[in-house]
Design a protein around this motif. Structure first.
Motif, PDB file in Angstrom:
ATOM      1  N   ILE A 101       0.996  -1.324  -0.043  1.00 30.36           N
ATOM      2  CA  ILE A 101       0.005  -0.120  -0.043  1.00 30.36           C
ATOM      3  C   ILE A 101       1.052   1.292  -0.088  1.00 30.36           C
ATOM      4  CG2 ILE A 101      -1.553   1.317   1.428  1.00 30.36           C
ATOM      5  CD1 ILE A 101      -2.740  -1.293   2.456  1.00 30.36           C
ATOM      6  N   HIS A 102       1.993   1.254   0.715  1.00 34.19           N
ATOM      7  CA  HIS A 102       2.810   2.289   0.765  1.00 34.19           C
ATOM      8  C   HIS A 102       3.480   2.672  -0.632  1.00 34.19           C
ATOM      9  CE1 HIS A 102       6.786   4.372   2.323  1.00 34.19           C
ATOM     10  NE2 HIS A 102       5.881   5.425   2.118  1.00 34.19           N
ATOM     11  N   ASP A 103       3.693   1.567  -1.372  1.00 33.10           N
ATOM     12  CA  ASP A 103       4.484   1.523  -2.698  1.00 33.10           C
ATOM     13  C   ASP A 103       3.471   2.359  -3.721  1.00 33.10           C
ATOM     14  OD1 ASP A 103       6.843   0.604  -1.686  1.00 33.10           O
ATOM     15  OD2 ASP A 103       6.665  -1.465  -2.515  1.00 33.10           O
ATOM     16  N   ARG A 104       2.118   1.796  -3.393  1.00 34.15           N
ATOM     17  CA  ARG A 104       1.121   2.523  -4.257  1.00 34.15           C
ATOM     18  C   ARG A 104       1.022   3.906  -4.032  1.00 34.15           C
ATOM     19  NH1 ARG A 104      -4.124   2.787  -3.299  1.00 34.15           N
ATOM     20  NH2 ARG A 104      -4.267   1.009  -1.680  1.00 34.15           N
ATOM     21  N   ILE A 142      -8.709   4.854   1.192  1.00 31.69           N
ATOM     22  CA  ILE A 142      -9.892   5.383   0.939  1.00 31.69           C
ATOM     23  C   ILE A 142      -9.997   5.689  -0.746  1.00 31.69           C
ATOM     24  CG2 ILE A 142      -8.668   7.677   1.264  1.00 31.69           C
ATOM     25  CD1 ILE A 142     -11.230   8.741   1.913  1.00 31.69           C
ATOM     26  N   GLU A 143     -10.901   5.228  -1.265  1.00 33.66           N
ATOM     27  CA  GLU A 143     -11.157   5.312  -2.646  1.00 33.66           C
ATOM     28  C   GLU A 143     -11.676   6.580  -3.143  1.00 33.66           C
ATOM     29  OE1 GLU A 143     -12.773   1.804  -4.338  1.00 33.66           O
ATOM     30  OE2 GLU A 143     -11.589   0.436  -3.152  1.00 33.66           O
ATOM     31  N   ALA A 144     -12.373   7.409  -2.174  1.00 35.57           N
ATOM     32  CA  ALA A 144     -12.818   8.641  -2.603  1.00 35.57           C
ATOM     33  C   ALA A 144     -11.715   9.516  -3.133  1.00 35.57           C
ATOM     34  CB  ALA A 144     -13.330   9.443  -1.251  1.00 35.57           C
ATOM     35  N   SER A 145     -11.974  10.211  -4.377  1.00 32.57           N
ATOM     36  CA  SER A 145     -11.044  11.217  -5.014  1.00 32.57           C
ATOM     37  C   SER A 145     -11.601  12.589  -4.772  1.00 32.57           C
ATOM     38  CB  SER A 145     -10.848  10.737  -6.429  1.00 32.57           C
ATOM     39  OG  SER A 145     -11.917  10.741  -7.146  1.00 32.57           O
ATOM     40  N   LYS A 146     -12.801  12.883  -4.372  1.00 29.67           N
ATOM     41  CA  LYS A 146     -13.426  14.091  -3.842  1.00 29.67           C
ATOM     42  C   LYS A 146     -14.165  14.021  -2.874  1.00 29.67           C
ATOM     43  CE  LYS A 146     -16.810  13.578  -7.449  1.00 29.67           C
ATOM     44  NZ  LYS A 146     -17.473  14.024  -8.587  1.00 29.67           N
ATOM     45  N   TYR A 206      -4.942  -9.710  -1.133  1.00 26.48           N
ATOM     46  CA  TYR A 206      -4.213 -10.910  -0.713  1.00 26.48           C
ATOM     47  C   TYR A 206      -3.556 -10.982   0.703  1.00 26.48           C
ATOM     48  CZ  TYR A 206      -1.508 -15.334  -0.402  1.00 26.48           C
ATOM     49  OH  TYR A 206      -0.912 -16.448   0.165  1.00 26.48           O
ATOM     50  N   HIS A 207      -2.640 -10.026   0.851  1.00 26.58           N
ATOM     51  CA  HIS A 207      -1.798 -10.377   2.141  1.00 26.58           C
ATOM     52  C   HIS A 207      -2.600  -9.803   3.014  1.00 26.58           C
ATOM     53  CE1 HIS A 207       1.782 -11.313   0.401  1.00 26.58           C
ATOM     54  NE2 HIS A 207       1.866 -10.476  -0.446  1.00 26.58           N
ATOM     55  N   LEU A 208      -3.692  -8.589   3.059  1.00 26.74           N
ATOM     56  CA  LEU A 208      -4.684  -8.158   4.061  1.00 26.74           C
ATOM     57  C   LEU A 208      -5.537  -9.393   4.506  1.00 26.74           C
ATOM     58  CD1 LEU A 208      -5.661  -4.522   2.780  1.00 26.74           C
ATOM     59  CD2 LEU A 208      -4.376  -5.362   4.891  1.00 26.74           C
ATOM     60  N   SER A 209      -6.008 -10.057   3.412  1.00 31.01           N
ATOM     61  CA  SER A 209      -7.055 -11.209   3.950  1.00 31.01           C
ATOM     62  C   SER A 209      -6.402 -12.265   4.552  1.00 31.01           C
ATOM     63  CB  SER A 209      -7.340 -11.930   2.571  1.00 31.01           C
ATOM     64  OG  SER A 209      -6.690 -12.411   1.728  1.00 31.01           O
ATOM     65  N   GLN A 210      -5.007 -12.658   4.299  1.00 33.09           N
ATOM     66  CA  GLN A 210      -4.226 -13.757   4.925  1.00 33.09           C
ATOM     67  C   GLN A 210      -3.876 -13.227   6.342  1.00 33.09           C
ATOM     68  OE1 GLN A 210      -3.352 -16.818   3.750  1.00 33.09           O
ATOM     69  NE2 GLN A 210      -4.911 -16.195   2.262  1.00 33.09           N
ATOM     70  N   ALA A 211      -3.466 -11.872   6.299  1.00 31.69           N
ATOM     71  CA  ALA A 211      -3.156 -11.325   7.783  1.00 31.69           C
ATOM     72  C   ALA A 211      -4.070 -11.347   8.577  1.00 31.69           C
ATOM     73  CB  ALA A 211      -2.750  -9.790   7.504  1.00 31.69           C
ATOM     74  N   SER A 249      -1.568   6.024  -6.929  1.00 30.46           N
ATOM     75  CA  SER A 249      -2.491   6.891  -6.329  1.00 30.46           C
ATOM     76  C   SER A 249      -2.874   6.382  -4.981  1.00 30.46           C
ATOM     77  CB  SER A 249      -3.803   7.120  -7.262  1.00 30.46           C
ATOM     78  OG  SER A 249      -4.740   7.630  -6.403  1.00 30.46           O
ATOM     79  N   PRO A 250      -2.874   7.241  -4.042  1.00 34.66           N
ATOM     80  CA  PRO A 250      -3.692   6.783  -2.649  1.00 34.66           C
ATOM     81  C   PRO A 250      -5.080   6.408  -2.821  1.00 34.66           C
ATOM     82  CG  PRO A 250      -3.071   9.006  -2.294  1.00 34.66           C
ATOM     83  CD  PRO A 250      -2.623   8.539  -3.746  1.00 34.66           C
ATOM     84  N   HIS A 251      -5.762   6.805  -3.697  1.00 36.04           N
ATOM     85  CA  HIS A 251      -7.227   6.966  -3.904  1.00 36.04           C
ATOM     86  C   HIS A 251      -7.549   5.684  -4.724  1.00 36.04           C
ATOM     87  CE1 HIS A 251      -7.612  10.555  -1.758  1.00 36.04           C
ATOM     88  NE2 HIS A 251      -6.528  11.202  -2.383  1.00 36.04           N
ATOM     89  N   ALA A 252      -6.934   4.967  -5.061  1.00 38.56           N
ATOM     90  CA  ALA A 252      -7.005   3.738  -6.103  1.00 38.56           C
ATOM     91  C   ALA A 252      -7.570   2.466  -5.301  1.00 38.56           C
ATOM     92  CB  ALA A 252      -5.802   3.440  -6.806  1.00 38.56           C
ATOM     93  N   PRO A 253      -8.114   1.608  -5.833  1.00 35.48           N
ATOM     94  CA  PRO A 253      -8.609   0.438  -5.126  1.00 35.48           C
ATOM     95  C   PRO A 253      -7.645  -0.299  -4.564  1.00 35.48           C
ATOM     96  CG  PRO A 253      -9.932   0.802  -7.090  1.00 35.48           C
ATOM     97  CD  PRO A 253      -8.953   1.708  -7.447  1.00 35.48           C
ATOM     98  N   LEU A 254      -7.781  -1.240  -3.655  1.00 36.96           N
ATOM     99  CA  LEU A 254      -6.835  -2.050  -3.420  1.00 36.96           C
ATOM    100  C   LEU A 254      -6.271  -3.164  -4.331  1.00 36.96           C
ATOM    101  CD1 LEU A 254      -8.225  -3.188   0.143  1.00 36.96           C
ATOM    102  CD2 LEU A 254      -5.977  -1.853  -0.266  1.00 36.96           C
TER     103      LEU A 254
END
Length: 268
Positions: free
Chosen positions: A10-13, A69-73, A29-34, A18-23
């Motif tokens: 997520i940090h690399d993205r 957060i996917e909101a861009s506005k 995968y890593h979030l679900s496994q964690a 963009s920080p507002h792009a979908p996962l």
């Protein structure tokens, strides 16, 4: 390890896309496994050697949830956007982290977080222990929230949040640390959290101030803090224009999140 890999992805993205792009698929995968492994560990007696790892996982899951957060506005973000089940999910996770804290006791003498014990005592406990008293709260806040010398955390759902946001304002221009900023969440009484969920105007104003002070504090705080600060300010402008005190107090978060020029804030 999955939680660390998710946070890294997520940090690399954030850095390169963009920080507002979908996962991404990798992040999901890593979030679900964690999350699955985390729940598995919590469902059984916790081995002493795993307590620090569990607390680190709780921190990473909480920060990655806040970061996403996917909101861009502002119109697409809480509270302006139509309500959905994922609203304030980060706050629910933060509340659950308190249970993990009690189970793992991160500040115990043999824990890797024990080095932070003094900072915790100096920055967190003094404010956390205050249940009454209005010293240091600006007069306009006292008026808006109906607080006086008799107000306490027991008779006002706003007291703890107002007292602690006022203390953050006093140190924000200096050296506001992550632990002091994030400890605000722990001061939220259940009644206040409910008011936030209901989009109560006075509760939203406090949240706007809190978001405003986190915009430049950490990479994973910034995108949501800025977007939901803007959304909260615009929500209060749109639906409560007749509330003069609220509109006046909105100048601070509006300036911090870019809705108002600094010079305009100073001159107002």
């Amino acid at each position: 390890m999955h939680a660390i890999q998710a946070a890294t992805a997520i940090h690399d993205r954030f850095l390169y896309a963009s920080p507002h792009a979908p996962l991404t698929t990798t992040e999901l995968y890593h979030l679900s496994q964690a999350a699955a492994l985390f729940r598995q560990q919590l469902s059984t007696p916790i081995e002493p050697s795993k307590r620090d790892g569990l607390w680190i996982t709780a921190i990473l899951l909480g920060s990655t949830t806040f970061a996403q957060i996917e909101a861009s506005k502002p119109e697409e973000a809480w509270p302006l956007a139509p309500s959905k089940p994922s609203d304030l999910e980060w706050l629910q996770i933060s509340t659950r982290k308190e249970a993990v804290w009690r189970l793992t006791n991160p500040l115990r003498p043999d824990g890797i977080f024990h080095i932070l014990a003094d900072e915790y005592r100096n920055e967190y406990l003094p404010s956390a222990a205050i249940r009454s008293g209005i010293e240091g709260i600006p007069r306009s806040f006292l008026q808006l929230y109906g607080l006086d010398a008799l107000s306490t955390a027991d008779n006002s759902p706003y007291f703890s949040a107002v007292f602690n946001i006022a203390s953050l304002i006093r140190i924000e221009a200096g050296c506001l640390t992550n632990i002091r900023y994030l400890s605000f969440i722990s001061y939220m009484e259940p009644g206040f959290k409910r008011l936030v969920e209901l989009k109560d105007a006075r509760a939203l104003l406090i949240m706007a101030y809190w978001y405003a002070m986190g915009i430049h504090l950490a990479w994973w705080l910034g995108p949501r803090a800025e977007m939901e600060c803007q959304s909260s300010c615009l929500y209060l402008e749109r639906y409560y224009p007749e509330e003069a005190i609220i509109q006046d107090l909105l100048r601070f978060p509006k300036m911090k999140c870019g809705l108002m020029a600094t010079v305009e804030y100073v001159e107002a």
